[in-house]
Scaffold this motif. Structure first.
Motif, PDB file in Angstrom:
ATOM      1  N   LYS A 276       0.910  -1.207  -0.139  1.00 40.75           N
ATOM      2  CA  LYS A 276      -0.028   0.004  -0.035  1.00 40.75           C
ATOM      3  C   LYS A 276       0.855   1.255   0.104  1.00 40.75           C
ATOM      4  O   LYS A 276       1.804   1.304   0.849  1.00 40.75           O
TER       5      LYS A 276
ATOM      6  N   PRO B  42     -11.505   3.728   1.598  1.00 37.42           N
ATOM      7  CA  PRO B  42     -11.697   2.941   0.607  1.00 37.42           C
ATOM      8  C   PRO B  42     -11.112   1.600   1.000  1.00 37.42           C
ATOM      9  O   PRO B  42      -9.555   1.051   0.726  1.00 37.42           O
TER      10      PRO B  42
ATOM     11  N   ASN C 101     -10.117  -1.935   0.872  1.00 41.07           N
ATOM     12  CA  ASN C 101      -9.963  -3.047   0.031  1.00 41.07           C
ATOM     13  C   ASN C 101     -10.598  -2.167  -1.365  1.00 41.07           C
ATOM     14  O   ASN C 101     -11.115  -3.079  -2.389  1.00 41.07           O
ATOM     15  N   GLY C 102     -10.186  -0.966  -1.430  1.00 39.93           N
ATOM     16  CA  GLY C 102     -10.616  -0.312  -2.716  1.00 39.93           C
ATOM     17  C   GLY C 102     -12.164   0.028  -2.589  1.00 39.93           C
ATOM     18  O   GLY C 102     -12.713   0.640  -3.652  1.00 39.93           O
TER      19      GLY C 102
ATOM     20  N   LEU D  37      -3.171   3.248   0.383  1.00 41.77           N
ATOM     21  CA  LEU D  37      -3.891   2.806  -0.787  1.00 41.77           C
ATOM     22  C   LEU D  37      -3.302   1.987  -1.463  1.00 41.77           C
ATOM     23  O   LEU D  37      -2.282   2.097  -1.778  1.00 41.77           O
TER      24      LEU D  37
ATOM     25  N   LYS E  99      -4.940   0.407  -4.597  1.00 46.15           N
ATOM     26  CA  LYS E  99      -5.678   0.590  -5.844  1.00 46.15           C
ATOM     27  C   LYS E  99      -6.233   1.692  -6.001  1.00 46.15           C
ATOM     28  O   LYS E  99      -6.678   2.509  -5.204  1.00 46.15           O
ATOM     29  N   THR E 100      -6.459   2.110  -7.457  1.00 47.02           N
ATOM     30  CA  THR E 100      -6.945   3.559  -7.531  1.00 47.02           C
ATOM     31  C   THR E 100      -8.671   3.293  -7.103  1.00 47.02           C
ATOM     32  O   THR E 100      -9.588   2.312  -7.289  1.00 47.02           O
ATOM     33  N   SER E 101      -9.099   4.348  -6.040  1.00 52.36           N
ATOM     34  CA  SER E 101     -10.303   4.219  -5.527  1.00 52.36           C
ATOM     35  C   SER E 101     -10.864   5.931  -5.546  1.00 52.36           C
ATOM     36  O   SER E 101     -10.224   6.858  -5.544  1.00 52.36           O
TER      37      SER E 101
ATOM     38  N   GLU F 188      -5.194   7.650  -6.649  1.00 42.47           N
ATOM     39  CA  GLU F 188      -4.149   6.635  -7.378  1.00 42.47           C
ATOM     40  C   GLU F 188      -2.919   6.570  -6.147  1.00 42.47           C
ATOM     41  O   GLU F 188      -2.415   7.440  -5.520  1.00 42.47           O
TER      42      GLU F 188
ATOM     43  N   LEU G 143     -11.747   2.677 -13.759  1.00 44.17           N
ATOM     44  CA  LEU G 143     -12.574   2.840 -12.523  1.00 44.17           C
ATOM     45  C   LEU G 143     -13.707   3.698 -12.893  1.00 44.17           C
ATOM     46  O   LEU G 143     -14.948   3.148 -12.691  1.00 44.17           O
TER      47      LEU G 143
ATOM     48  N   ARG H  32     -15.589  -1.614  -6.314  1.00 43.59           N
ATOM     49  CA  ARG H  32     -15.142  -0.018  -5.906  1.00 43.59           C
ATOM     50  C   ARG H  32     -15.842   1.067  -6.164  1.00 43.59           C
ATOM     51  O   ARG H  32     -15.726   2.106  -6.032  1.00 43.59           O
TER      52      ARG H  32
END
Length: 497
Positions: A24, A46, A48-49, A73, A75-77, A94, A186, A242
């Motif tokens: 992360k 977020p 787990n996103g 983070l 992943k992009t969220s 991101e 996303l 997400r």
């Protein structure tokens, strides 16, 4: 030989790192608020996103409106910044990036601005009016645009066209490398599921309208329209998690399974409701079709959403205890506890004696009009509050009742509460009256009194809470008065009388 063993050791080590947890990276948000500075800025976490309006943390701005947020983070969220369920704006974050965010609380135009390498994408996304539930979007709300359409193929074409138009700007930004592929994907997944959700909602609403013969689509048409979205956009898609729409899209899917596939009748659902098992029924259905991370998230989101409606069902306490038992390490439990505490307090309150200033009107089943109601009470003028146990804004007004009662007493005005709840919510109505300590005269309207209220309101779609003033004969003197949350304005209105 030593080199061989070193290489072998290296080969053994590499998979150990690659199969471990994804690293992360911290994102940083440096914010500045102009205008009225709120006490806190809430932001969705977020996990787990996953982005859900109820799972939030908060930060306190300084007196100059400055604040900072750091979030790990992987992943992009989506991260929504808000205050008391009112969104300031949404950030598409991101891993490893930093953002400068500017919030203006006193303007509607350009109230949320982001400075970053993908700021054009941030601006474009925040121009979408239905990007999440707390900015006024919802499947049922958007469905109104298509509810009169009677040709399924045309409905699909309109929805696809709206989606394509919305994504066109993001495609250009991706082509120019202004936004990343992750950013675009996303947004694309989110908007795709949103428009499919509208299509599913059309199926659901036509199903509901069938009993009153107001449906635009035939049963075959709305069933096929509804079913088709789950073939192209299954709820099991991990990318859906997400999107802010995961919970509501999945809710629509479970309705489809319950009402269309299983053909659960309205009478059966009413009986389940009478037994106080509606939420248990819905969670049981979820367990049949979801599993793993999706099921854990859905149950947590369900409990949260139902709890904040403040209907105070005891059943939710049981479901929360079951959730903690089934998911002892769940990160979501932290967000559920604060919304369960008021439900516990509600049922604790029922053990206390009723305030003697709370009067339930006798023979209420035979009172068919406001005039009949008022003539049976003592007083010269009556402040009437029309409410219901399911009405969130109605219950929000009650927190200022102490000021209201003081004002009415000073002006010798009698308090009357009329609930428009149906018969099956009789117990809930009495319990909420006790819990909120609503001093005054109480009646739950029968069908004729309800109809009389709608005539007086001059619209069958009566908006509540509704407050008005009558004389001793039940004649309305002032049709629209402020509620207790606007006590100063109410005092002015009553002084003019």
């Amino acid at each position: 030989m030593k080199l061989f063993f070193r290489l072998l050791l290296l080969l053994l080590i590499i998979p150990a790192y690659s199969t471990g947890q994804i690293k992360k990276e911290t994102i940083k948000i440096i914010g500045k608020i102009t205008g009225k500075v709120p006490d806190i800025i809430e932001y969705t976490l977020p996990i787990n996103g996953i982005d859900y309006f109820g799972f939030t943390d908060s930060v306190q701005p300084d007196t100059a409106g400055n604040f900072q947020i750091s979030i790990p983070l992987d992943k992009t969220s989506f991260i929504d910044l808000s205050n008391k369920y009112k969104s300031f704006g949404t950030l598409i974050a991101e891993p490893g990036m930093s953002y400068k965010v500017y919030i203006d609380t006193e303007t509607q135009e350009n109230k949320f601005r982001v400075e970053s390498q993908n700021q054009k994408g941030q601006l474009l996304y925040n121009q979408i009016p239905n990007r999440s539930m707390i900015v006024g979007g919802h499947f049922e709300i958007e469905t109104k645009k298509y509810i009169k359409d009677s040709i399924p193929s045309e409905i699909k074409q309109k929805l696809e066209k709206s989606e394509e138009t919305e994504l066109e700007g993001f495609k250009k930004l991706l082509k120019d490398k202004t936004i990343s592929k992750d950013f675009y994907n996303l947004v694309k997944t989110d908007r795709n599921y949103f428009y499919k959700g509208i299509q599913g909602s059309l199926g659901f609403i036509n199903y509901l309208m069938t009993s009153s013969k107001q449906n635009t689509l035939t049963k075959l048409q709305y069933t096929e329209l509804w079913a088709s979205i789950f073939k192209t956009n299954p709820v099991t898609n991990p990318e859906l998690l997400r999107s802010p729409w995961f919970y509501f899209y999945t809710e629509n899917y479970l309705r489809y399974q319950d009402l269309i596939i299983k053909e659960t009748s309205e009478a059966t659902l009413v009986e389940i409701g009478k037994q106080g098992l509606t939420h248990t029924h819905n969670i049981t259905n979820a367990k049949k079709y979801l599993s793993g991370q999706q099921l854990e998230y859905y149950i947590a989101a369900y409990i949260y959403y139902e709890a904040i409606n403040k209907n105070y069902e005891k059943e939710l306490i049981t479901l929360f205890e079951q959730f903690k038992k089934n998911y002892p390490s769940s990160a979501y439990a932290h967000f559920l506890e604060p919304v369960i505490i008021p439900i516990l307090a509600f049922h604790k309150k029922q053990e206390e004696p009723l305030n003697e200033k709370i009067k339930f009107i006798d023979n209420s089943a035979n009172i068919n009009s406001v005039k009949e109601l008022i003539k049976g009470l003592r007083g010269k003028q009556f402040y009437v509050d029309i409410w219901a146990t399911w009405c969130g804004p109605c219950k929000a007004e009650f927190k200022d009742n102490a000021k209201l009662y003081q004002l009415l007493k000073s002006k010798n005005i009698t308090m009357v509460y009329i609930s428009i709840d149906k018969e099956n919510r009789e117990n809930q109505w009495r319990e909420m009256t006790h819990f909120y300590n609503l001093e005054g005269n109480h009646i739950r309207a029968n069908e004729k009194l309800d109809a009389d209220l709608r005539v007086l309101y001059n619209n069958q779609s009566m908006g509540i809470p509704w407050h008005f003033l009558t004389d001793e004969n039940g004649t309305i003197i002032k049709k629209n008065l402020s509620g207790p949350s606007e006590i100063e304005n109410l005092e002015k209105q009553l002084s003019k009388n």
